[in-house]
Write an enzyme that holds these catalytic residues in place. Sequence first.
Site, PDB file in Angstrom:
ATOM      1  CB  SER A 182      -4.135  -6.736   4.677  1.00  7.36           C
ATOM      2  OG  SER A 182      -3.803  -5.470   4.175  1.00  7.36           O
ATOM      3  CE  LYS A 204     -13.474  -7.966   3.984  1.00 12.09           C
ATOM      4  NZ  LYS A 204     -12.339  -7.355   3.289  1.00 12.09           N
ATOM      5  NE  ARG A 250      -2.609  -7.631  -4.360  1.00 15.15           N
ATOM      6  CZ  ARG A 250      -3.378  -8.008  -3.364  1.00 15.15           C
ATOM      7  NH1 ARG A 250      -2.875  -8.110  -2.161  1.00 15.15           N
ATOM      8  NH2 ARG A 250      -4.637  -8.302  -3.553  1.00 15.15           N
ATOM      9  CG  HIS A 280      -1.926  -1.015   1.347  1.00 12.86           C
ATOM     10  ND1 HIS A 280      -2.032  -1.859   2.424  1.00 12.86           N
ATOM     11  CD2 HIS A 280      -2.940  -1.352   0.504  1.00 12.86           C
ATOM     12  CE1 HIS A 280      -3.057  -2.682   2.240  1.00 12.86           C
ATOM     13  NE2 HIS A 280      -3.628  -2.397   1.090  1.00 12.86           N
TER      14      HIS A 280
HETATM   15  O1  PNS Z   1      -8.641  -3.276   0.629  1.00  9.11           O
HETATM   16  P1  PNS Z   1      -9.845  -3.864  -0.045  1.00  9.11           P
HETATM   17  O2  PNS Z   1     -10.612  -4.715   0.927  1.00  9.11           O
HETATM   18  O3  PNS Z   1      -9.494  -4.585  -1.318  1.00  9.11           O
HETATM   19  O4  PNS Z   1     -10.776  -2.622  -0.463  1.00  9.11           O
HETATM   20  C1  PNS Z   1     -12.016  -2.828  -1.087  1.00  9.11           C
HETATM   21  C2  PNS Z   1     -12.835  -1.537  -1.124  1.00  9.11           C
HETATM   22  C3  PNS Z   1     -12.950  -0.912   0.250  1.00  9.11           C
HETATM   23  C4  PNS Z   1     -12.172  -0.549  -2.045  1.00  9.11           C
HETATM   24  C5  PNS Z   1     -14.231  -1.916  -1.695  1.00  9.11           C
HETATM   25  O5  PNS Z   1     -14.727  -3.001  -0.995  1.00  9.11           O
HETATM   26  C6  PNS Z   1     -15.218  -0.762  -1.606  1.00  9.11           C
HETATM   27  O6  PNS Z   1     -15.111   0.213  -2.316  1.00  9.11           O
HETATM   28  N1  PNS Z   1     -16.190  -0.912  -0.684  1.00  9.11           N
HETATM   29  C7  PNS Z   1     -17.196   0.101  -0.437  1.00  9.11           C
HETATM   30  C8  PNS Z   1     -18.528  -0.317  -1.008  1.00  9.11           C
HETATM   31  C9  PNS Z   1     -18.662   0.125  -2.443  1.00  9.11           C
HETATM   32  O7  PNS Z   1     -18.397   1.255  -2.800  1.00  9.11           O
HETATM   33  N2  PNS Z   1     -19.081  -0.802  -3.302  1.00  9.11           N
HETATM   34  C10 PNS Z   1     -19.291  -0.524  -4.709  1.00  9.11           C
HETATM   35  C11 PNS Z   1     -18.012  -0.667  -5.498  1.00  9.11           C
HETATM   36  S1  PNS Z   1     -18.085  -2.178  -6.351  1.00  9.11           S
END
Ligand code: PNS
Length: 177
Positions: free
Chosen positions: A138, A47, A100, A23
């Site tokens: 993570s 989660k 990645r 990150h």
């Molecule tokens: O670090 P991560 O878990 O890969 O991050 C994922 C994240 C937080 C970017 C994604 O889950 C997210 O944007 N969640 C918020 C809900 C949302 O906006 N959903 C619509 C997008 S598909």
Amino acid sequence: MPEINKLKRAVFPGSFDPITNGHLDIIKRSLPLFDEIIVAVLNNPEKQPMFSVEERCSMIKAVLSNIESENCRLLVDSFSGLTVDFARKVKANAILRGIRAISDYEYELTMALMNRKLAPEIETVFLMAAVEYSYVSSRLVKQVFTLGGCIKGLVPELIESKMKEKLSNASFDSLKT
Ligand code: PNS
């Protein structure tokens, strides 16, 4: 006439449970691209994280304080709900994500397309992860750490020591079993 000197503000959303060197590499390499980057920690009640949102934010602030970022302001915040709603609220014009491996691509593509459908004015900007962090997540860092493996070089030392603290804390049972 096009708007000039418009602030380029990006939101870097994620779980950051915990933030990794992968990150941080994305953040550092994004500094020349934006005037402001808001690292946005998702508060996801579905989660069971290792660290609370508050803990994650303060850990991220601590590690970001070691980054020299003269021309780009680095901020940390948390949000619930949609990333695009948060991005709109803070008037960001970009969502920053790292990719990645090819395995990330499908997930990131659908997310970027959904976000574009919801908020066409906000672009998702992808940076390819540095090769040395291309396997770092993570989730894996937590797994390796809790099973006694070495995570040196994968997370900042501060994060590793917070993980040690957390593991020795009796109330955090889920990762011990
Ligand atoms: O670090 P991560 O878990 O890969 O991050 C994922 C994240 C937080 C970017 C994604 O889950 C997210 O944007 N969640 C918020 C809900 C949302 O906006 N959903 C619509 C997008 S598909």
